[in-house]
Design an enzyme around this catalytic site. Sequence first.
Site, mmCIF file in Angstrom:
data_model
loop_
_atom_site.group_PDB
_atom_site.id
_atom_site.type_symbol
_atom_site.label_atom_id
_atom_site.label_comp_id
_atom_site.label_asym_id
_atom_site.label_seq_id
_atom_site.Cartn_x
_atom_site.Cartn_y
_atom_site.Cartn_z
ATOM 1 N N VAL A 71 0.885 -1.600 -0.316
ATOM 2 C CA VAL A 71 -0.207 0.136 0.244
ATOM 3 C C VAL A 71 0.876 1.406 0.097
ATOM 4 O O VAL A 71 2.326 1.508 0.992
ATOM 5 C CB VAL A 71 -1.015 0.056 1.340
ATOM 6 C CG1 VAL A 71 -1.724 1.394 1.493
ATOM 7 C CG2 VAL A 71 -1.846 -1.361 0.856
ATOM 8 N N HIS A 77 9.224 4.132 -0.847
ATOM 9 C CA HIS A 77 9.324 3.196 -0.064
ATOM 10 C C HIS A 77 8.861 1.677 -0.506
ATOM 11 O O HIS A 77 9.559 0.529 -0.911
ATOM 12 C CB HIS A 77 9.268 3.115 1.347
ATOM 13 C CG HIS A 77 9.872 1.764 1.957
ATOM 14 N ND1 HIS A 77 11.194 1.539 2.269
ATOM 15 C CD2 HIS A 77 9.083 1.206 2.270
ATOM 16 C CE1 HIS A 77 11.287 0.267 2.861
ATOM 17 N NE2 HIS A 77 10.249 0.291 3.182
#
Length: 136
Positions: A71, A77
């Site tokens: 998500v 990242h």
Amino acid sequence: MVQLGLVVAQFDKEGSVVDAMEAAAREAAAERDAEVAATVEVPGSYDTPLAADRLARRDDIDAVAVIGAIVEGDTDHDEVIADAAAQGLTDVSLDRDTPVAFGVIGPGMSAAEAKARTDYGATVVDSAVDLVEQLP
């Protein structure tokens, strides 16, 4: 009967996405007359290549299906994790000459988008079984 290894990446901020994906994967395996012979749970998607490699080494595993959800976060990242997981799983498939189906959804998804794609657990099992049946 196709024997599958299932790798389940547990990191899921919402808590229900990966569980629903795993349920869909197991249901699809039953519908395809495949057996989930072994399941390895790992902390997150980044950790999936090592688990997939261990399963792909086993003589009783015909293919590995990998599920997880990445998500979107506040930084890039999520993209780094997705790229590393995809490349690592590709390497496992080629190095072990064993189908490794990539069922990690994301990156860049909202939690709502991830919940809407839990059926991808079934899709990845279908892909793994299809590869076993189609490759000589």
